[in-house]
Design a protein around this motif. Structure first.
Motif, PDB file in Angstrom:
ATOM      1  N   LEU B  17      -6.759  13.346  -3.274  1.00 51.87           N
ATOM      2  CA  LEU B  17      -5.827  12.569  -2.441  1.00 51.87           C
ATOM      3  C   LEU B  17      -6.539  12.057  -1.192  1.00 51.87           C
ATOM      4  O   LEU B  17      -6.395  10.892  -0.825  1.00 51.87           O
ATOM      5  N   GLN B  46       5.132  -6.972  11.591  1.00 55.51           N
ATOM      6  CA  GLN B  46       4.158  -5.895  11.375  1.00 55.51           C
ATOM      7  C   GLN B  46       3.028  -5.971  12.388  1.00 55.51           C
ATOM      8  O   GLN B  46       2.440  -4.947  12.750  1.00 55.51           O
ATOM      9  N   ASN B  49       4.738  -4.316  15.492  1.00 55.41           N
ATOM     10  CA  ASN B  49       5.142  -2.914  15.398  1.00 55.41           C
ATOM     11  C   ASN B  49       4.083  -2.011  14.792  1.00 55.41           C
ATOM     12  O   ASN B  49       4.197  -0.794  14.867  1.00 55.41           O
ATOM     13  N   ALA B 143      14.080  -0.553  23.364  1.00 51.99           N
ATOM     14  CA  ALA B 143      14.251  -0.066  21.995  1.00 51.99           C
ATOM     15  C   ALA B 143      13.821  -1.124  20.986  1.00 51.99           C
ATOM     16  O   ALA B 143      13.238  -0.805  19.949  1.00 51.99           O
ATOM     17  N   ASN B 145      11.516  -3.203  21.288  1.00 45.73           N
ATOM     18  CA  ASN B 145      10.060  -3.361  21.295  1.00 45.73           C
ATOM     19  C   ASN B 145       9.327  -2.052  21.030  1.00 45.73           C
ATOM     20  O   ASN B 145       8.112  -2.014  21.011  1.00 45.73           O
ATOM     21  N   TYR B 146      10.105  -0.963  20.847  1.00 41.48           N
ATOM     22  CA  TYR B 146       9.505   0.358  20.694  1.00 41.48           C
ATOM     23  C   TYR B 146       8.954   0.548  19.283  1.00 41.48           C
ATOM     24  O   TYR B 146       9.613   0.252  18.290  1.00 41.48           O
ATOM     25  N   LEU B 149       4.858   4.383  15.962  1.00 42.16           N
ATOM     26  CA  LEU B 149       3.413   4.486  15.748  1.00 42.16           C
ATOM     27  C   LEU B 149       2.673   4.352  17.075  1.00 42.16           C
ATOM     28  O   LEU B 149       1.755   5.124  17.373  1.00 42.16           O
ATOM     29  N   MET B 217       1.328   7.254   9.634  1.00 43.54           N
ATOM     30  CA  MET B 217       1.957   5.969   9.986  1.00 43.54           C
ATOM     31  C   MET B 217       0.940   4.826   9.924  1.00 43.54           C
ATOM     32  O   MET B 217       1.286   3.702   9.563  1.00 43.54           O
ATOM     33  N   GLN B 220       0.646   3.888   6.399  1.00 37.56           N
ATOM     34  CA  GLN B 220       1.844   3.121   6.023  1.00 37.56           C
ATOM     35  C   GLN B 220       1.745   1.687   6.557  1.00 37.56           C
ATOM     36  O   GLN B 220       2.170   0.738   5.894  1.00 37.56           O
ATOM     37  N   ASP B 221       1.180   1.557   7.730  1.00 36.94           N
ATOM     38  CA  ASP B 221       0.972   0.238   8.340  1.00 36.94           C
ATOM     39  C   ASP B 221       0.033  -0.593   7.470  1.00 36.94           C
ATOM     40  O   ASP B 221       0.282  -1.774   7.198  1.00 36.94           O
ATOM     41  N   GLU B 224       1.899  -1.779   4.468  1.00 33.49           N
ATOM     42  CA  GLU B 224       2.797  -2.903   4.751  1.00 33.49           C
ATOM     43  C   GLU B 224       2.034  -4.218   4.811  1.00 33.49           C
ATOM     44  O   GLU B 224       2.497  -5.249   4.337  1.00 33.49           O
ATOM     45  N   PHE B 227       1.222  -5.081   1.240  1.00 32.95           N
ATOM     46  CA  PHE B 227       2.433  -5.540   0.546  1.00 32.95           C
ATOM     47  C   PHE B 227       2.754  -6.988   0.934  1.00 32.95           C
ATOM     48  O   PHE B 227       3.146  -7.794   0.102  1.00 32.95           O
TER      49      PHE B 227
END
Lengths: 54, 402
Positions: B17, B46, B49, B143, B145-146, B149, B217, B220-221, B224, B227
């Motif tokens: 992994l 993306q 964020n 919030a 803009n928060y 990550l 995270m 995950q970024d 994204e 994707f």
């Protein structure tokens, strides 16, 4: 008939110590991949707001 | 291994992994490097964020990262930097990391998450006087803009000093709504209210979990970004048209166009904005009548300590920033009772905070009374003001700004 062959095949692998580790590893990897597919996608959304800074 | 097949299998699985995730990381980075120029003008959520596209942009020699807020987007004009430099006329374009209502704290979180990749890199921090002088950024703006990550990237950064992280934690605790669904993070922040031995020890215990979550995270970024590229047809090649910029002509044309949009008042406020201004019938207010409120807000604004965190992050990570403020809209503020001396207090405080860091600061103070530089009271950049900003960005990128 083929189910019996398949069962015998996996039984033979599983009774072999190395083969057992390989099968277990594949099993664990499948679980991990499944979990990643189900829950792995991140959430980068933010709450919407109306800009009123004028 | 014979006696512990499950343990052996678990170790091998973990190893496989880890290798797969390292491979994913490297693959994603190479793809992001290839496509980042094409993604720059798309202003993806993306980009805002996440962190991986910003990191890819940092390593492009023809991209200049600009962090900012509404002053970068409100005036829809070809003079907006993103459009002005779209075809790389002088060898670069801007990579906007901008959003309405973005403040110093979310910018600090964002830049902290870039970590050592910021070292020696030029970035632009665009600000306006508004949140420092009269208009606090709301909780909804924060919030909106928060980024979790980014916040984790700041608090669990192994590259920032303990003092800075603990000071930043105090600022993050001022926005409890963003911590509501994150009990681990909230618990960590609550124990960073002071640098006592117990709190520092607890932070050390929490750090591995926080750092692991940050790494997850980031992966995950990456996912994204991949994707997005899988689902959208993006041509990695961008149009580049080298050309000499005729700044005199651009200033002339932009000013002429701006004047056409500001004919309803003598303060340079654009006509559509002036229409919405509730107090226009009482303008001009008595001279100095607005000084007390203006100066009190300047003294107590929560944006200053957030701005200090931002400067500390930039300093500790070794970035080479341009702090680019807009001028106070002098004509308007004088008309609503704020004297020139009171307006100047903004510049004095701005310099008092920035100058010790030895960072390049441009405040356009000399244009405070140029009524066409800003389009409204918030000092959003007008078409004409944009040409000044573009010229500054060009000078900064090419090392000609001193």
């Amino acid at each position: 008939m083929w189910i019996k062959h398949l069962t015998n095949f996996f039984t033979a692998i599983y009774t072999n110590p190395t083969g057992r580790v390989v099968l277990l590893t594949l099993y664990y990897l499948a679980i991990i991949v499944g979990l990643i597919i189900m829950y792995g996608r991140g959430n980068f959304t933010t709450p919407k707001f109306v800009y009123q800074g004028f | 291994m014979k006696r512990m097949p499950h343990l052996a299998a678990a170790i091998v699985s973990f190893f496989v992994l880890t290798l797969a995730l390292i491979g994913l990381n490297d693959y994603a980075q190479s793809i992001e490097q290839e496509y980042v120029n094409a993604l720059a003008p798309l202003n993806l959520s993306q980009t805002l964020n996440g962190i991986t596209l910003q990191r890819a942009a940092l390593y492009r020699p023809d991209l200049l990262l600009v962090y900012g807020s509404s002053e970068m987007t409100v005036e829809n004009t070809p003079y907006q930097a993103e459009k002005f430099f779209a075809t790389y006329p002088t060898g670069f374009t801007v990579f906007n990391v901008v959003n309405l209502g973005a403040g110093s704290l979310t910018m600090a979180e964002d830049l902290a998450a870039l970590g050592p990749d910021l070292k020696g890199k030029k970035v632009v921090i665009s600000i306006t006087p508004a949140p420092f002088t009269f208009s606090a950024l709301t909780e909804e703006y924060y919030a909106g803009n928060y980024s979790r990550l980014h916040a984790y990237g700041l608090i669990f950064s192994p590259y920032l000093s303990t003092g800075l992280k603990f000071a930043a934690a105090q600022r993050l605790l001022g926005h409890p709504k963003t911590l509501q669904n994150d009990p681990f993070f909230e618990f960590t922040l609550n124990h960073m209210v002071d640098t006592s031995i117990q709190n520092q020890a607890l932070y050390v215990i929490m750090w591995p979990l926080g750092e692991l979550q940050t790494e997850i995270m980031q992966l995950q970024d990456h996912a994204e970004a991949l994707f997005y590229l899988r689902d959208h047809s993006v041509d990695p090649d961008v149009k580049r048209i080298p050309q000499q910029i005729d700044w005199s002509k651009d200033f002339q044309d932009a000013l002429a166009e701006q004047k056409l949009h500001t004919q309803s008042n003598p303060y340079g406020i654009e006509d559509w904005r002036w229409k919405l201004f509730q107090g226009k019938s009482e303008v001009p207010y008595p001279a100095g009548s607005g000084n007390a409120a203006f100066l009190n807000f300047l003294k107590t604004s929560e944006e200053w300590p957030d701005f200090k965190v931002l400067l500390d992050v930039l300093h500790e990570l070794g970035a080479k920033p341009l702090i680019l403020s807009r001028p106070v809209n002098g004509g308007y503020w004088t008309a609503v009772g704020v004297s020139e001396d009171a307006q100047n207090a903004y510049y004095i405080k701005l310099h008092a905070i920035v100058d010790p860091y030895d960072m390049t600061l441009v405040d356009y103070r000399q244009y405070t009374n140029d009524i066409y530089f800003s389009m409204d009271s918030v000092a959003h950049t007008s078409r004409y003001g944009w040409v000044y900003v573009d010229q500054t960005l060009d000078q900064f990128f090419h090392g000609n700004l001193h």
